[in-house]
Enzyme design. Sequence first.
Site, mmCIF file in Angstrom:
data_model
loop_
_atom_site.group_PDB
_atom_site.id
_atom_site.type_symbol
_atom_site.label_atom_id
_atom_site.label_comp_id
_atom_site.label_asym_id
_atom_site.label_seq_id
_atom_site.Cartn_x
_atom_site.Cartn_y
_atom_site.Cartn_z
ATOM 1 N N GLU A 312 3.317 -9.684 11.517
ATOM 2 C CA GLU A 312 3.474 -8.690 9.782
ATOM 3 C C GLU A 312 4.849 -8.594 9.020
ATOM 4 O OE1 GLU A 312 0.276 -5.980 11.719
ATOM 5 O OE2 GLU A 312 1.713 -5.065 11.623
ATOM 6 N N ASP A 470 0.383 1.734 16.506
ATOM 7 C CA ASP A 470 0.071 2.993 16.509
ATOM 8 C C ASP A 470 1.062 3.920 16.541
ATOM 9 O OD1 ASP A 470 -1.784 1.232 14.494
ATOM 10 O OD2 ASP A 470 -2.924 2.166 15.114
HETATM 11 C C1 GLC Z 1 -6.977 -1.286 13.119
HETATM 12 C C2 GLC Z 1 -8.020 -1.923 13.314
HETATM 13 C C3 GLC Z 1 -9.058 -0.840 13.876
HETATM 14 C C4 GLC Z 1 -8.026 -0.344 15.979
HETATM 15 C C5 GLC Z 1 -6.503 -0.362 14.636
HETATM 16 C C6 GLC Z 1 -5.754 -0.314 16.214
HETATM 17 O O1 GLC Z 1 -7.313 -0.519 12.112
HETATM 18 O O2 GLC Z 1 -9.228 -2.372 12.399
HETATM 19 O O3 GLC Z 1 -10.184 -0.888 14.999
HETATM 20 O O4 GLC Z 1 -7.716 0.577 16.073
HETATM 21 O O5 GLC Z 1 -5.801 -1.443 14.044
HETATM 22 O O6 GLC Z 1 -4.324 -0.366 15.423
#
Ligand code: GLC
Length: 491
Positions: A312, A470
């Site tokens: 990214e 995340d």
């Molecule tokens: C994005 C995708 C989703 C996934 C997420 C993980 O948002 O659309 O499917 O769970 O990335 O980072």
Amino acid sequence: MDIEEWEQRHTEAFYDAKEALPYLDGMFVAYNSNIDAIRHLTEEDLSRLVGLFDEAEIQDRVAVYPREIAEPLDFVARLLISMREGKAAEVPAYTAETHEWLKEHLGFDYARMGGQAGIISNLLARLGLKKVVAYVPWLSEEQAEYFADSGNILHPKVENGQVLLKPPGEAFKPGTGSKVNWILEFSKDLKVTCAGSTFRVPRDNRLIISSRPKWIRLDMDKEIYEQLDSLLPIDGAMLSGYQMIKEEYEDGSTYNDYVEHSVKVIDKLKSLNPDLRIHVELTSIQNRVIRKAILTEIVARHVHSLGLDTVEVANALNVLGYEELSYSVIRKGENGIMSLYQGAVQLMKDLKLERVHVHSLGFYICILAKGHPLTLKEQRDALLFSSVLAAAQALNGKIDNLTEAEAGLEVPVSAKGIEDLETFQLYCTGRKLCTPDEFEYGYIYGPDHDAILIPSKVVDRPKATVGIGDTISAGAFAAMLARMKQRQAGK
Ligand code: GLC
């Protein structure tokens, strides 16, 4: 670099963050949540899938590099590309046919909470934050069931013109459909043969087929926007999902309208609490017009913090006009980490950010603008905390609470990460960017920015890779804010 020392620092940072987290009042998390249908691919799956097509046609489609899944051949082509490079990618599908085809020809192993905002909300709630206010414009009844049942996640709901915060199970919009994404996970060393050539997957990763039903709008309900103060108190906001914005809509609206609304929400959040910090979590954005608009119009000047991975960073640099730097980040090679560092500094400067957090396999880089609110040790410890969380997530595929997250402490710091950082140390000390001493601590005091570089804990055979980025971004951002609050409390 002393690996033992980094293990020790991870442990201390973890317990320090654990003490600091209760100082947070709340976090706002928006916009994207969906259901992830996860499937781990085996070699048999692969040969079966490839066998459904003419191999020469697959090859031609690979060369076309489809940026949208319009038919099954696009899917197989993008899957092979992802597997060959070991790179994460997310490709949109605008019709339900892809979904039906995948159901029929592949199926999934299990379903769980997906979407960056969904994953981040559940993680923060399970870390025990007092309050997580989640907002998903398309919250369906089924989707609401995927939120953690921990009692601290609330979602705004309009009742008689009044915005109230309710558990997601009481806040969904009846009649809303569900968005299901397909997550195709593949492991390192998996053997793939197509059209006479064979390769092995270089690292664990996944391809996401993101469903984009027509009705999806990245926007906030008017009443909620007008009564945003009902979300307070919150210390920070983590925003994501802007990749869902389309260039044009059937009703004549364009991406400009959605960009404008998104910025208004950010401005309003900041006006309600001037100390509030805003983080945007990036993901793979196929459309270059949208990618550029998100970066230059939503992120730049408006938010404080950006989280992203190596690919990214390269993609962002590319649309911002730094093509050469972008290629050198992607090519990795000897200069990879140097280019990554330079690229992250460039993003901080161009987008006027306070913080850019890059997660890479084995190490994290965080570039900080001068004047950022903590000491470098505190910033470093926030990253170390997130490295423990990521390890726990990869190890067990989930984190149910802070005690379970301790499992991450047992995962070793990546030897490859240490090696990469040592390469970087030579570059850095050679250019007098830092002294070897500072580097041992993971600090760089640059002329116009500071930076942290840490080796991270890496699980050899992760349960799944989706959502780890995340987890890293949310863990570090929350730990940083928590430390800020703890300091304000004089601790
Ligand atoms: C994005 C995708 C989703 C996934 C997420 C993980 O948002 O659309 O499917 O769970 O990335 O980072």
